[in-house]
Scaffold this motif. Sequence first.
Motif, PDB file in Angstrom:
ATOM      1  N   PHE A   9      85.020 -77.594  -6.373  1.00 37.38           N
ATOM      2  CA  PHE A   9      85.317 -78.996  -6.090  1.00 37.38           C
ATOM      3  C   PHE A   9      84.070 -79.771  -5.689  1.00 37.38           C
ATOM      4  CE2 PHE A   9      89.104 -76.574  -5.017  1.00 37.38           C
ATOM      5  CZ  PHE A   9      90.160 -77.337  -5.485  1.00 37.38           C
ATOM      6  N   ASP A  10      83.907 -80.941  -6.275  1.00 37.29           N
ATOM      7  CA  ASP A  10      83.035 -81.939  -5.678  1.00 37.29           C
ATOM      8  C   ASP A  10      83.737 -82.403  -4.398  1.00 37.29           C
ATOM      9  OD1 ASP A  10      81.008 -84.025  -5.500  1.00 37.29           O
ATOM     10  OD2 ASP A  10      82.590 -85.392  -6.144  1.00 37.29           O
ATOM     11  N   LEU A  11      83.022 -83.128  -3.554  1.00 38.21           N
ATOM     12  CA  LEU A  11      83.606 -83.551  -2.277  1.00 38.21           C
ATOM     13  C   LEU A  11      83.912 -85.041  -2.256  1.00 38.21           C
ATOM     14  CD1 LEU A  11      84.495 -82.894   0.561  1.00 38.21           C
ATOM     15  CD2 LEU A  11      82.083 -82.871   1.279  1.00 38.21           C
ATOM     16  N   ASP A  12      82.888 -85.878  -2.154  1.00 40.66           N
ATOM     17  CA  ASP A  12      83.105 -87.330  -2.098  1.00 40.66           C
ATOM     18  C   ASP A  12      83.724 -87.832  -3.391  1.00 40.66           C
ATOM     19  OD1 ASP A  12      81.783 -88.521   0.443  1.00 40.66           O
ATOM     20  OD2 ASP A  12      80.300 -87.085  -0.277  1.00 40.66           O
ATOM     21  N   GLY A  13      84.833 -88.558  -3.267  1.00 39.24           N
ATOM     22  CA  GLY A  13      85.499 -89.119  -4.436  1.00 39.24           C
ATOM     23  C   GLY A  13      86.392 -88.146  -5.158  1.00 39.24           C
ATOM     24  N   ALA A 162      87.175 -70.425 -14.652  1.00 37.54           N
ATOM     25  CA  ALA A 162      86.941 -71.337 -13.536  1.00 37.54           C
ATOM     26  C   ALA A 162      87.285 -72.755 -13.955  1.00 37.54           C
ATOM     27  CB  ALA A 162      85.482 -71.269 -13.080  1.00 37.54           C
ATOM     28  N   VAL A 163      87.578 -73.582 -12.958  1.00 35.20           N
ATOM     29  CA  VAL A 163      87.849 -75.003 -13.184  1.00 35.20           C
ATOM     30  C   VAL A 163      87.085 -75.800 -12.140  1.00 35.20           C
ATOM     31  CG1 VAL A 163      89.609 -76.817 -13.101  1.00 35.20           C
ATOM     32  CG2 VAL A 163      90.129 -74.646 -14.195  1.00 35.20           C
ATOM     33  N   ALA A 164      86.497 -76.905 -12.569  1.00 33.48           N
ATOM     34  CA  ALA A 164      85.786 -77.796 -11.658  1.00 33.48           C
ATOM     35  C   ALA A 164      86.486 -79.149 -11.615  1.00 33.48           C
ATOM     36  CB  ALA A 164      84.334 -77.972 -12.097  1.00 33.48           C
ATOM     37  N   PHE A 165      86.270 -79.859 -10.514  1.00 35.87           N
ATOM     38  CA  PHE A 165      86.861 -81.185 -10.319  1.00 35.87           C
ATOM     39  C   PHE A 165      85.751 -82.133  -9.882  1.00 35.87           C
ATOM     40  CE2 PHE A 165      90.019 -77.960  -9.417  1.00 35.87           C
ATOM     41  CZ  PHE A 165      91.111 -78.363 -10.160  1.00 35.87           C
ATOM     42  N   GLU A 166      85.585 -83.228 -10.630  1.00 33.81           N
ATOM     43  CA  GLU A 166      84.475 -84.154 -10.388  1.00 33.81           C
ATOM     44  C   GLU A 166      84.906 -85.589 -10.665  1.00 33.81           C
ATOM     45  OE1 GLU A 166      81.491 -84.475  -9.372  1.00 33.81           O
ATOM     46  OE2 GLU A 166      80.666 -82.458  -9.152  1.00 33.81           O
ATOM     47  N   ASP A 167      84.305 -86.526  -9.938  1.00 35.91           N
ATOM     48  CA  ASP A 167      84.620 -87.938 -10.160  1.00 35.91           C
ATOM     49  C   ASP A 167      83.438 -88.729 -10.701  1.00 35.91           C
ATOM     50  OD1 ASP A 167      83.241 -87.767  -7.578  1.00 35.91           O
ATOM     51  OD2 ASP A 167      83.719 -89.895  -7.390  1.00 35.91           O
ATOM     52  N   SER A 168      82.232 -88.160 -10.662  1.00 33.50           N
ATOM     53  CA  SER A 168      81.044 -88.912 -11.061  1.00 33.50           C
ATOM     54  C   SER A 168      80.486 -88.404 -12.386  1.00 33.50           C
ATOM     55  CB  SER A 168      79.953 -88.800  -9.989  1.00 33.50           C
ATOM     56  OG  SER A 168      79.407 -87.492  -9.969  1.00 33.50           O
ATOM     57  N   SER A 170      77.301 -87.725 -13.047  1.00 32.94           N
ATOM     58  CA  SER A 170      76.337 -86.639 -12.815  1.00 32.94           C
ATOM     59  C   SER A 170      77.060 -85.338 -12.517  1.00 32.94           C
ATOM     60  CB  SER A 170      75.382 -87.000 -11.670  1.00 32.94           C
ATOM     61  OG  SER A 170      76.078 -87.102 -10.440  1.00 32.94           O
ATOM     62  N   GLY A 171      78.167 -85.418 -11.777  1.00 34.43           N
ATOM     63  CA  GLY A 171      78.918 -84.216 -11.450  1.00 34.43           C
ATOM     64  C   GLY A 171      79.585 -83.589 -12.662  1.00 34.43           C
ATOM     65  N   ILE A 172      80.189 -84.422 -13.496  1.00 32.52           N
ATOM     66  CA  ILE A 172      80.835 -83.918 -14.708  1.00 32.52           C
ATOM     67  C   ILE A 172      79.806 -83.293 -15.633  1.00 32.52           C
ATOM     68  CG2 ILE A 172      82.035 -84.620 -16.827  1.00 32.52           C
ATOM     69  CD1 ILE A 172      83.561 -86.652 -15.093  1.00 32.52           C
ATOM     70  N   ARG A 173      78.666 -83.927 -15.767  1.00 34.91           N
ATOM     71  CA  ARG A 173      77.613 -83.376 -16.615  1.00 34.91           C
ATOM     72  C   ARG A 173      77.116 -82.038 -16.073  1.00 34.91           C
ATOM     73  NH1 ARG A 173      75.160 -89.408 -16.878  1.00 34.91           N
ATOM     74  NH2 ARG A 173      76.339 -90.135 -18.705  1.00 34.91           N
ATOM     75  N   ALA A 174      77.016 -81.916 -14.756  1.00 37.87           N
ATOM     76  CA  ALA A 174      76.552 -80.667 -14.152  1.00 37.87           C
ATOM     77  C   ALA A 174      77.549 -79.539 -14.389  1.00 37.87           C
ATOM     78  CB  ALA A 174      76.334 -80.863 -12.650  1.00 37.87           C
ATOM     79  N   ALA A 175      78.823 -79.804 -14.111  1.00 37.36           N
ATOM     80  CA  ALA A 175      79.843 -78.764 -14.276  1.00 37.36           C
ATOM     81  C   ALA A 175      80.013 -78.385 -15.742  1.00 37.36           C
ATOM     82  CB  ALA A 175      81.164 -79.244 -13.690  1.00 37.36           C
ATOM     83  N   SER A 176      79.982 -79.374 -16.611  1.00 39.32           N
ATOM     84  CA  SER A 176      80.122 -79.102 -18.044  1.00 39.32           C
ATOM     85  C   SER A 176      78.939 -78.301 -18.569  1.00 39.32           C
ATOM     86  CB  SER A 176      80.244 -80.416 -18.821  1.00 39.32           C
ATOM     87  OG  SER A 176      81.398 -81.132 -18.425  1.00 39.32           O
ATOM     88  N   ALA A 177      77.736 -78.623 -18.081  1.00 39.45           N
ATOM     89  CA  ALA A 177      76.553 -77.883 -18.505  1.00 39.45           C
ATOM     90  C   ALA A 177      76.590 -76.438 -18.025  1.00 39.45           C
ATOM     91  CB  ALA A 177      75.291 -78.569 -17.991  1.00 39.45           C
ATOM     92  N   ALA A 178      77.341 -76.190 -16.943  1.00 45.04           N
ATOM     93  CA  ALA A 178      77.530 -74.822 -16.456  1.00 45.04           C
ATOM     94  C   ALA A 178      78.651 -74.114 -17.212  1.00 45.04           C
ATOM     95  CB  ALA A 178      77.840 -74.839 -14.960  1.00 45.04           C
TER      96      ALA A 178
END
Length: 223
Positions: A9-13, A162-168, A170-178
Amino acid sequence: MSRNFSLLFDLDGTLVNTDELHFHAFQVLLGELGRSLTLETYQSRIMGATNDVIMREFFPDVPQSRHRQLADRKEALFRASVSRLEPTAGALELFDWACSRGVGIAVVTNAPRANAQLLLNGLGLADRIDTLVIADELARGKPDPLPYLTGLERLGGDARHAVAFEDSLSGIRAASAAKIYTFGMRTALPAQTLLDAGAGDVIDDFTAPSLWRMLDEAVQTVS
């Protein structure tokens, strides 16, 4: 310890909507220097970025030696504005689900550690996560995949499970790149913008039926 499945999980947002508080803190900081900030600029160029990147972009005329001071001032303004926190709808139920199934939980954030600890304690989640990844303490922050790769490594997880959760962006790009399947949280940005950045699906909160269907199927597959 290896994990059959992981949630990151991302945190803020994402776990809590703090965008208004961050936006106001940046407005105050810039106002003190005779500058201004629009919501559109905040959402497109600040939200989800590391403080190092933000300071370089918005204060190129200020000596780099002062960037840390300005960033610390902004974060102090933000922390002073935090009062009662409400987790995003469905977050507590999702944490319960993960705990009951032995699913690993990581929080991966570009926020400073003091902010992250304040928010997680305020949400009652500090003792319910397996690891906290602070991008500022790594060689590279989001949008680089390193923070998410670090989270997976600490969990003993696998990006395929795994699953990631992002609102920004930069965050989506980071998780997707992983190579992690990423849900975009429609906290501030339009759904298509999140999808274009690499989100596999977009949800309003953690009560979304599409999320629960995917999680139940995924866990059954790796069990």
